[in-house]
Scaffold this motif. Structure first.
Motif, PDB file in Angstrom:
ATOM      1  N   VAL A  51      19.156   7.925  -1.589  1.00  0.00           N
ATOM      2  CA  VAL A  51      18.259   6.642  -1.665  1.00  0.00           C
ATOM      3  C   VAL A  51      16.808   7.488  -1.073  1.00  0.00           C
ATOM      4  CG1 VAL A  51      18.301   5.214  -0.091  1.00  0.00           C
ATOM      5  CG2 VAL A  51      19.977   5.248  -0.795  1.00  0.00           C
ATOM      6  N   GLY A  52      16.430   8.557  -1.199  1.00  0.00           N
ATOM      7  CA  GLY A  52      15.525   8.867  -0.421  1.00  0.00           C
ATOM      8  C   GLY A  52      13.966   9.003  -1.245  1.00  0.00           C
ATOM      9  N   ASN A  53      15.208   9.470  -2.964  1.00  0.00           N
ATOM     10  CA  ASN A  53      13.667   9.036  -4.229  1.00  0.00           C
ATOM     11  C   ASN A  53      13.505   7.652  -4.410  1.00  0.00           C
ATOM     12  OD1 ASN A  53      12.470  10.429  -5.642  1.00  0.00           O
ATOM     13  ND2 ASN A  53      14.064   9.795  -7.697  1.00  0.00           N
ATOM     14  N   ASP A  54      14.404   6.533  -4.021  1.00  0.00           N
ATOM     15  CA  ASP A  54      14.473   5.264  -4.369  1.00  0.00           C
ATOM     16  C   ASP A  54      13.711   3.902  -3.888  1.00  0.00           C
ATOM     17  OD1 ASP A  54      15.848   6.372  -6.652  1.00  0.00           O
ATOM     18  OD2 ASP A  54      17.465   6.040  -6.515  1.00  0.00           O
ATOM     19  N   SER A  59       1.221  -1.513  -0.329  1.00  0.00           N
ATOM     20  CA  SER A  59      -0.156   0.355  -0.262  1.00  0.00           C
ATOM     21  C   SER A  59       0.780   1.347   0.263  1.00  0.00           C
ATOM     22  CB  SER A  59      -1.054   0.121   1.198  1.00  0.00           C
ATOM     23  OG  SER A  59       0.058   0.191   1.839  1.00  0.00           O
ATOM     24  N   LEU A  60       0.682   2.263  -0.185  1.00  0.00           N
ATOM     25  CA  LEU A  60       0.973   3.381   0.119  1.00  0.00           C
ATOM     26  C   LEU A  60      -0.350   4.489   0.273  1.00  0.00           C
ATOM     27  CD1 LEU A  60      -0.126   5.761  -2.027  1.00  0.00           C
ATOM     28  CD2 LEU A  60       2.034   3.970  -3.432  1.00  0.00           C
ATOM     29  N   ALA A  61       0.373   6.023   1.453  1.00  0.00           N
ATOM     30  CA  ALA A  61      -0.325   6.726   1.971  1.00  0.00           C
ATOM     31  C   ALA A  61      -0.221   8.141   0.880  1.00  0.00           C
ATOM     32  CB  ALA A  61       0.058   6.876   2.819  1.00  0.00           C
ATOM     33  N   ILE A  62      -1.332   8.837   0.899  1.00  0.00           N
ATOM     34  CA  ILE A  62      -1.209  10.214   0.268  1.00  0.00           C
ATOM     35  C   ILE A  62      -1.914  10.748   1.438  1.00  0.00           C
ATOM     36  CG2 ILE A  62      -1.912  11.611  -2.111  1.00  0.00           C
ATOM     37  CD1 ILE A  62      -2.325   8.678  -2.911  1.00  0.00           C
ATOM     38  N   PRO A  63      -1.023  11.783   1.978  1.00  0.00           N
ATOM     39  CA  PRO A  63      -1.383  13.498   2.670  1.00  0.00           C
ATOM     40  C   PRO A  63      -2.246  14.530   1.516  1.00  0.00           C
ATOM     41  CG  PRO A  63       1.050  13.103   2.490  1.00  0.00           C
ATOM     42  CD  PRO A  63       1.148  12.144   1.644  1.00  0.00           C
ATOM     43  N   HIS A  64      -2.743  14.531   2.182  1.00  0.00           N
ATOM     44  CA  HIS A  64      -3.951  15.718   1.677  1.00  0.00           C
ATOM     45  C   HIS A  64      -4.044  16.974   2.858  1.00  0.00           C
ATOM     46  CE1 HIS A  64      -7.059  13.504   3.101  1.00  0.00           C
ATOM     47  NE2 HIS A  64      -7.883  13.952   3.986  1.00  0.00           N
ATOM     48  N   ARG A  92       8.842   5.274   1.720  1.00  0.00           N
ATOM     49  CA  ARG A  92       8.139   4.344   1.621  1.00  0.00           C
ATOM     50  C   ARG A  92       6.677   3.967   1.507  1.00  0.00           C
ATOM     51  NH1 ARG A  92      11.953   1.157   4.765  1.00  0.00           N
ATOM     52  NH2 ARG A  92      10.603   1.281   6.704  1.00  0.00           N
ATOM     53  N   ASN A  93       6.593   4.627   2.633  1.00  0.00           N
ATOM     54  CA  ASN A  93       4.827   5.062   2.641  1.00  0.00           C
ATOM     55  C   ASN A  93       4.372   5.966   2.137  1.00  0.00           C
ATOM     56  OD1 ASN A  93       4.469   2.075   4.251  1.00  0.00           O
ATOM     57  ND2 ASN A  93       5.984   3.365   5.484  1.00  0.00           N
ATOM     58  N   GLU A  94       5.442   6.630   1.807  1.00  0.00           N
ATOM     59  CA  GLU A  94       4.394   8.436   1.288  1.00  0.00           C
ATOM     60  C   GLU A  94       4.945   8.947  -0.259  1.00  0.00           C
ATOM     61  OE1 GLU A  94       2.255  10.065   5.048  1.00  0.00           O
ATOM     62  OE2 GLU A  94       3.344  10.775   4.123  1.00  0.00           O
ATOM     63  N   TYR A 146      14.322   7.983   9.673  1.00  0.00           N
ATOM     64  CA  TYR A 146      12.542   8.564   8.968  1.00  0.00           C
ATOM     65  C   TYR A 146      12.110   8.451   7.558  1.00  0.00           C
ATOM     66  CZ  TYR A 146       9.147  11.955   9.457  1.00  0.00           C
ATOM     67  OH  TYR A 146       7.762  12.809   9.326  1.00  0.00           O
ATOM     68  N   THR A 147      13.361   9.134   7.192  1.00  0.00           N
ATOM     69  CA  THR A 147      13.304   9.646   6.019  1.00  0.00           C
ATOM     70  C   THR A 147      12.613   8.049   4.843  1.00  0.00           C
ATOM     71  OG1 THR A 147      14.679  11.213   5.649  1.00  0.00           O
ATOM     72  CG2 THR A 147      14.429  10.170   3.733  1.00  0.00           C
ATOM     73  N   GLU A 148      13.388   6.746   5.198  1.00  0.00           N
ATOM     74  CA  GLU A 148      13.262   5.529   4.226  1.00  0.00           C
ATOM     75  C   GLU A 148      12.079   5.684   4.872  1.00  0.00           C
ATOM     76  OE1 GLU A 148      16.571   3.922   6.009  1.00  0.00           O
ATOM     77  OE2 GLU A 148      17.764   3.747   4.200  1.00  0.00           O
ATOM     78  N   LEU A 149      11.444   5.637   6.221  1.00  0.00           N
ATOM     79  CA  LEU A 149      10.401   4.503   6.604  1.00  0.00           C
ATOM     80  C   LEU A 149       8.898   5.944   5.983  1.00  0.00           C
ATOM     81  CD1 LEU A 149       8.178   3.360   9.293  1.00  0.00           C
ATOM     82  CD2 LEU A 149       8.516   5.019   9.855  1.00  0.00           C
ATOM     83  N   ARG A 150       8.753   7.219   6.127  1.00  0.00           N
ATOM     84  CA  ARG A 150       8.485   7.799   5.156  1.00  0.00           C
ATOM     85  C   ARG A 150       8.296   7.723   3.487  1.00  0.00           C
ATOM     86  NH1 ARG A 150       6.681  13.825   6.970  1.00  0.00           N
ATOM     87  NH2 ARG A 150       5.047  14.298   5.217  1.00  0.00           N
TER      88      ARG A 150
END
Length: 685
Positions: A680-683, A280-285, A315-317, A309-313
């Protein structure tokens, strides 16, 4: 195979016809099939085949296009299972919502029908996980939950004789009091928590079933989804929509604010599901209403962000919703003082309040710049996201058309008077002034309802993706690689590539898109430095064929200079044969205008397509930067102006009379040789 009654009747008729034909001749059917001098055997005497083979291939999920197609949809839709939507008068089910997205009419809570001009390609019902389905159950006097005392104000709230404006006060009271009362009852044991869980589980299963029933690979894609509805203690908005890739295995109930107020808790829950093969992925609004909390420079606990923190965020958003009914979150005039188009559909308040929302940390462009700041300090960038748009409708029906806007909150804002675009009626105005004078606002000598911030809401928006075909797998992968774009409503198509191999002849190349994918990167990606070589950017926008012509295409660049945020807006393609001024980087005015007496627009001005190969005049191979495209249509009437004209009233002078509808591509990040090591944050996936 299931045989329908219609099929049975057809087979009987066909069999009877063959029998009669056989009986009408002395020749048997076998003779007709083998005698070369008569019938079909004679026509095919040189072959043992009576009919040619049909070599057509049936594609179960649509035709694959390696250059990818643009698909449009909405990933933020509420139905009667959402606690607030049901209180607003919505009785539409997830099935109704999907039928609406396919082009069918839907009954609005205010008593009229709504219908899209054309179907969408994908849709996701995202009802609130918090007390999913419970308000609907409380209103049903035959249910067990309705027997609790706190349910009584909701009994039959959406019965036909209660769907009137006189019920609005009671609906507001119910909306304010029900959730905290239920939560308190669960915590003190006066309400059966297992009963509440069972209601939500049933509603969730129904929502998933509706998505599966409506899914037609190759034609219409649906996703199982829900909204995680959290906020800070000062009511800064932290809402997210969670989209599941598929539906083979899903959690029994969605994750809500009651499980964790901290979004990091949501991400860890998603990671736990991912470990079980549930993606799954999350989309903030509505970051615009977060009061600076959506894109902070520290984590929930107030500690500095780190790579974990960055990798967690990330990966999911991977995506952010940049525009919707409750305002646009691209940028703000206080943050982008040299951007003449920054003041677009700004909703200045925290969500569901009239409390001011701090712009810094609340808007996407600022977040992209903050990400560069963190990156410069040696931390992986947590704000490398793509852009989408959505409606956040609470009626099951997206309302993206300025000329036919019905807003989002059902009976609460379903008429021009209720949403503040026309003066309040005399008798209703007297009643409101007597009960609560603060609910009225005087403008130009007229009284308008000001019960909420509806006048700042927007007829927006639509998510776009570039995908090989219209299936869950292909569209979800587009989300993941951030090859997405956002529009304020029109179906504008936007392409954006960067490559070192583009040349002056590239735009005429019939293989342009294939070569762009092969030699460069598309929106949502990193472009790594290649020595001192300067990249070219392919910018391509196509107007909505049912919309307004394009006026200009822009590239927005952001970078740091001596640690300070810098940004520049470049007009890169102009309509009507005009060219950008090399000093101001602006297109000349193309003369497009709007007649405010009837909302008619200039004829013969604007472009159906704008395409260019652009190079950054201030490019530096040692400078980390991001680039994204913004496309602007010619001006048109805002929804509030349409409302006023139809009511034979003057548009409010404190609201924009016209707007320029637009689209945004996801960014491309240029990585210097030194910065590429921190990509890495982009991938992360």
């Amino acid at each position: 195979m299931y045989v329908t009654p219609h099929t049975t009747r057809f087979l009987l008729a066909a069999t009877t016809a063959l029998a009669l034909a056989a009986c009408s001749s002395d020749e048997s059917l076998d003779d007709r099939q083998t005698n070369e001098s008569v019938g079909i055997a004679g026509a095919s005497r040189n072959t043992n085949s009576l009919l040619p083979v049909n070599n057509e291939i049936l594609e179960a999920d649509g035709v694959y296009n390696p250059d990818r197609n643009a698909y449009f949809g909405d990933l933020h839709v509420h139905t009667a299972y959402s606690f607030d939507a049901y209180v607003f008068g919505t009785i539409s089910t997830p099935e109704d919502a999907y039928r609406y997205a396919r082009g069918e009419a839907l009954q609005h809570p205010s008593g009229y029908e709504v219908q899209l001009q054309r179907p969408l390609d994908f849709y996701a019902v995202t009802d609130h996980a918090m007390l999913l389905g419970v308000v609907r159950e409380a209103a049903d006097t035959d249910s067990t939950f309705s027997r609790y005392e706190l349910s009584e104000p909701l009994h039959n709230i959406n019965a036909p004789d209660n769907m009137t404006v006189t019920s609005l006060t009671a609906r507001g009271d119910a909306f304010s009091n029900f959730l905290p009362a239920v939560l308190g009852g669960i915590l003190d044991g006066s309400i059966d928590g297992n009963l509440v869980a069972a209601i939500s589980k049933s509603a969730w299963r129904d929502s998933v079933r509706a998505a599966n029933d409506a899914y037609e690979p190759g034609s219409f894609t649906t996703f199982a989804a829900f909204e995680y509805t959290s906020s800070t203690d000062d009511r800064g908005n932290l809402h997210r929509n969670v989209i599941f890739r598929d539906t083979e295995r899903l959690p029994a109930v969605p994750f809500s604010r009651f499980n964790s107020q901290n979004p990091e808790g949501l991400w860890r829950w998603m990671d736990g599901l991912r470990a079980q093969g549930i993606e799954s992925l999350a989309i903030p609004h509505n970051s615009n209403g977060s009061n600076g909390q959506m894109f902070k420079l520290e984590n929930w606990a107030g500690d500095p962000m780190d790579d974990a923190y960055t990798e967690l965020r990330m990966r999911n958003e991977p995506l952010v919703e940049i525009t919707q009914v409750k305002g646009t979150s691209e940028t703000h005039p206080l943050l982008s003082k040299n951007d003449e188009w920054a003041d677009f559909e700004i909703a200045p308040y925290r969500v569901a309040t009239k409390l001011y929302s701090e712009p810094a940390g609340s808007y996407a462009r600022d977040a992209l710049l903050r990400g560069l700041t963190l990156q410069e300090k040696g931390v992986l960038n947590p704000y490398k996201f793509g852009f989408v748009a959505a409606s956040d409708t609470h009626t099951g029906a997206i309302s993206e058309d300025e000329s036919n806007f019905f807003s989002k909150a059902g009976m609460i804002d379903g008429t021009p008077e209720l949403r503040g675009s026309v003066p309040v009626s005399f008798l209703y105005g007297i009643a409101v002034r007597f009960s609560d004078p603060g609910m009225l606002k005087e403008v130009d000598g007229e009284n308008y309802l000001a019960t909420s911030s509806f006048e700042y809401w927007s007829a927006s928006g639509v998510a776009g993706v570039w995908a090989e075909k219209n299936t869950r797998e292909a569209i979800y992968e587009a989300f993941r690689r951030k090859e997405t774009f956002a529009t304020s409503g029109p179906r504008i198509k936007v392409r954006f590539f960067a490559s070192y191999d583009f040349d002056d002849n590239s735009l005429e190349n019939p293989q342009l898109i294939a070569d762009a994918y092969a030699s460069g990167v598309s929106m949502g990606s990193d472009l790594a430095a290649a020595g001192k070589r300067e990249p070219g950017f392919l910018v391509w926008a196509v107007a909505d064929p049912m919309g307004t012509p394009l006026q200009r295409v822009q590239v927005i660049k952001g970078w740091l200079e001596n640690g300070q945020h810098q940004e520049q807006v470049y007009d890169v393609a102009c309509s009507d044969g005009l060219t950008p001024n090399p000093q101001t980087h602006r297109c000349p005015d193309n003369g497009a205008s709007v007649d405010l007496s009837d909302c008619s627009t200039s004829v013969g001005i604007g472009a159906s397509e704008l395409k260019t190969l652009w190079r950054d005049p201030a490019f530096s191979p040692n400078q980390e930067a991001f680039y994204y495209v913004r496309v602007l249509e010619n001006p048109t009437c805002r929804w509030s102006t349409w409302d006023a004209i139809r009511a034979d009233e003057k548009p409010r002078s404190d609201l924009p009379a016209t707007i320029q509808e637009r689209a945004w591509s996801s960014p491309i990040w240029f990585r210097s040789a030194q910065g590429a090591a921190l990509s890495v944050g982009n991938d992360a996936s």
